[in-house]
Design a protein around this motif. Structure first.
Motif, PDB file in Angstrom:
ATOM      1  N   ASP A  98       0.835  -1.198   0.000  1.00 24.33           N
ATOM      2  CA  ASP A  98       0.000   0.000   0.000  1.00 24.33           C
ATOM      3  C   ASP A  98       0.870   1.250   0.000  1.00 24.33           C
ATOM      4  O   ASP A  98       1.429   1.620   1.014  1.00 24.33           O
ATOM      5  N   VAL A  99       1.004   1.865  -1.161  1.00 28.31           N
ATOM      6  CA  VAL A  99       1.747   3.114  -1.286  1.00 28.31           C
ATOM      7  C   VAL A  99       0.769   4.283  -1.348  1.00 28.31           C
ATOM      8  O   VAL A  99       1.031   5.336  -0.788  1.00 28.31           O
ATOM      9  N   TYR A 100      -0.362   4.098  -2.025  1.00 28.71           N
ATOM     10  CA  TYR A 100      -1.293   5.212  -2.205  1.00 28.71           C
ATOM     11  C   TYR A 100      -2.764   4.852  -2.040  1.00 28.71           C
ATOM     12  O   TYR A 100      -3.580   5.729  -1.761  1.00 28.71           O
ATOM     13  N   SER A 101      -3.145   3.597  -2.187  1.00 28.33           N
ATOM     14  CA  SER A 101      -4.572   3.233  -2.209  1.00 28.33           C
ATOM     15  C   SER A 101      -5.332   3.666  -0.963  1.00 28.33           C
ATOM     16  O   SER A 101      -6.367   4.332  -1.058  1.00 28.33           O
ATOM     17  N   THR A 102      -4.848   3.298   0.210  1.00 25.41           N
ATOM     18  CA  THR A 102      -5.555   3.626   1.450  1.00 25.41           C
ATOM     19  C   THR A 102      -5.616   5.124   1.671  1.00 25.41           C
ATOM     20  O   THR A 102      -6.675   5.671   1.995  1.00 25.41           O
ATOM     21  N   ASP A 103      -4.481   5.804   1.476  1.00 25.24           N
ATOM     22  CA  ASP A 103      -4.466   7.257   1.660  1.00 25.24           C
ATOM     23  C   ASP A 103      -5.383   7.953   0.661  1.00 25.24           C
ATOM     24  O   ASP A 103      -6.045   8.934   0.990  1.00 25.24           O
ATOM     25  N   MET A 104      -5.433   7.449  -0.553  1.00 25.80           N
ATOM     26  CA  MET A 104      -6.293   8.045  -1.566  1.00 25.80           C
ATOM     27  C   MET A 104      -7.766   7.889  -1.170  1.00 25.80           C
ATOM     28  O   MET A 104      -8.537   8.849  -1.235  1.00 25.80           O
ATOM     29  N   GLU A 105      -8.148   6.696  -0.748  1.00 24.97           N
ATOM     30  CA  GLU A 105      -9.532   6.468  -0.324  1.00 24.97           C
ATOM     31  C   GLU A 105      -9.907   7.355   0.853  1.00 24.97           C
ATOM     32  O   GLU A 105     -10.999   7.946   0.879  1.00 24.97           O
ATOM     33  N   LYS A 106      -9.001   7.460   1.840  1.00 23.93           N
ATOM     34  CA  LYS A 106      -9.267   8.306   3.012  1.00 23.93           C
ATOM     35  C   LYS A 106      -9.403   9.767   2.604  1.00 23.93           C
ATOM     36  O   LYS A 106     -10.267  10.483   3.120  1.00 23.93           O
ATOM     37  N   THR A 107      -8.555  10.211   1.684  1.00 24.96           N
ATOM     38  CA  THR A 107      -8.597  11.605   1.244  1.00 24.96           C
ATOM     39  C   THR A 107      -9.899  11.909   0.523  1.00 24.96           C
ATOM     40  O   THR A 107     -10.521  12.948   0.762  1.00 24.96           O
ATOM     41  N   ILE A 108     -10.322  11.020  -0.354  1.00 27.79           N
ATOM     42  CA  ILE A 108     -11.589  11.223  -1.073  1.00 27.79           C
ATOM     43  C   ILE A 108     -12.746  11.307  -0.079  1.00 27.79           C
ATOM     44  O   ILE A 108     -13.591  12.207  -0.160  1.00 27.79           O
ATOM     45  N   LYS A 109     -12.772  10.381   0.878  1.00 33.17           N
ATOM     46  CA  LYS A 109     -13.832  10.377   1.886  1.00 33.17           C
ATOM     47  C   LYS A 109     -13.805  11.668   2.710  1.00 33.17           C
ATOM     48  O   LYS A 109     -14.848  12.292   2.952  1.00 33.17           O
ATOM     49  N   ASP A 110     -12.607  12.086   3.101  1.00 31.36           N
ATOM     50  CA  ASP A 110     -12.458  13.304   3.898  1.00 31.36           C
ATOM     51  C   ASP A 110     -12.919  14.533   3.104  1.00 31.36           C
ATOM     52  O   ASP A 110     -13.632  15.389   3.644  1.00 31.36           O
ATOM     53  N   ILE A 111     -12.522  14.625   1.840  1.00 26.84           N
ATOM     54  CA  ILE A 111     -12.943  15.760   1.005  1.00 26.84           C
ATOM     55  C   ILE A 111     -14.469  15.796   0.907  1.00 26.84           C
ATOM     56  O   ILE A 111     -15.087  16.856   1.086  1.00 26.84           O
ATOM     57  N   LEU A 112     -15.078  14.657   0.629  1.00 22.84           N
ATOM     58  CA  LEU A 112     -16.537  14.612   0.504  1.00 22.84           C
ATOM     59  C   LEU A 112     -17.230  15.034   1.802  1.00 22.84           C
ATOM     60  O   LEU A 112     -18.186  15.827   1.790  1.00 22.84           O
ATOM     61  N   ARG A 157     -16.033  16.912   4.199  1.00 23.18           N
ATOM     62  CA  ARG A 157     -15.805  18.335   4.461  1.00 23.18           C
ATOM     63  C   ARG A 157     -16.640  19.215   3.534  1.00 23.18           C
ATOM     64  O   ARG A 157     -17.144  20.255   3.954  1.00 23.18           O
ATOM     65  N   ILE A 158     -16.807  18.804   2.281  1.00 19.83           N
ATOM     66  CA  ILE A 158     -17.646  19.578   1.354  1.00 19.83           C
ATOM     67  C   ILE A 158     -19.099  19.541   1.811  1.00 19.83           C
ATOM     68  O   ILE A 158     -19.782  20.569   1.808  1.00 19.83           O
ATOM     69  N   VAL A 159     -19.557  18.377   2.218  1.00 20.19           N
ATOM     70  CA  VAL A 159     -20.931  18.278   2.749  1.00 20.19           C
ATOM     71  C   VAL A 159     -21.073  19.191   3.965  1.00 20.19           C
ATOM     72  O   VAL A 159     -22.092  19.885   4.116  1.00 20.19           O
ATOM     73  N   GLY A 160     -20.060  19.235   4.811  1.00 19.01           N
ATOM     74  CA  GLY A 160     -20.090  20.127   5.977  1.00 19.01           C
ATOM     75  C   GLY A 160     -20.190  21.589   5.570  1.00 19.01           C
ATOM     76  O   GLY A 160     -20.937  22.363   6.178  1.00 19.01           O
ATOM     77  N   ILE A 161     -19.459  21.970   4.534  1.00 22.87           N
ATOM     78  CA  ILE A 161     -19.530  23.352   4.034  1.00 22.87           C
ATOM     79  C   ILE A 161     -20.939  23.654   3.530  1.00 22.87           C
ATOM     80  O   ILE A 161     -21.517  24.699   3.834  1.00 22.87           O
ATOM     81  N   PHE A 162     -21.517  22.728   2.764  1.00 25.40           N
ATOM     82  CA  PHE A 162     -22.874  22.939   2.253  1.00 25.40           C
ATOM     83  C   PHE A 162     -23.895  22.956   3.381  1.00 25.40           C
ATOM     84  O   PHE A 162     -24.839  23.763   3.362  1.00 25.40           O
TER      85      PHE A 162
END
Length: 154
Positions: free
Chosen positions: A118-132, A134-139
């Motif tokens: 795991d070089v990027y898969s887990t971090d990428m999934e966590k980042t996508i989830k976190d972005i979503l 946080r965006i929902v929180g902004i809305f």
């Protein structure tokens, strides 16, 4: 509305930059850096609609390795350059590079044969989830603000 969009683009950009740094740290911790071209290829690009994390085509092989099969023309020379960049010295470098290239063509790389890391898969999934999230929180905050203003004006 423009301020909201700018906040979201900033959030995406900051999140992708943090992801880029974590991927580089994972890549380095895995001992995969030879020339640094793959590491240095990771770039964040922001657009008016979001952001993109770019990397070299070879980036995908960091986790899975290279499967057996057709290799690029001059693959032995590529192996020689890799050996030089890694500081690997052997008595007969051209013969060694040829044998390594042939083994990779026939069996795939050691990473491929050993299994995925795991070089990027887990971090990428966590980042996508976190972005979503946080965006929902902004809305949610924006909608709450609109509702408060609407109710005050009645």
């Amino acid at each position: 509305m423009e301020g909201l969009k700018n906040n979201i683009i900033t959030l995406v950009g900051d999140s992708l930059e943090e992801l880029r740094k974590r991927i580089i740290a994972n890549h380095e911790a895995a001992g995969q850096v030879a020339s640094g071209r793959t590491r240095d290829s990771l770039k964040v690009e922001l657009t008016e609609d979001g952001g993109i994390l770019w990397g070299r085509q070879a980036f995908g092989a960091l986790e899975t390795g290279r499967k057996p099969g057709k290799v690029p023309k001059g693959f032995s020379d590529i192996i020689l350059r890799w050996m030089d960049e890694k500081g690997i010295t052997v008595e007969h470098p051209k013969s060694f590079a040829y044998l390594v290239a042939r083994k990779i063509a026939n069996e795939g790389t050691l990473r491929y044969r050993s299994g995925k890391i795991d070089v990027y898969s887990t971090d990428m999934e966590k980042t996508i989830k976190d972005i979503l999230e946080r965006i929902v929180g902004i809305f949610d905050t924006e909608v709450e603000h609109i509702n408060l203003n609407f109710n005050e004006n009645k």
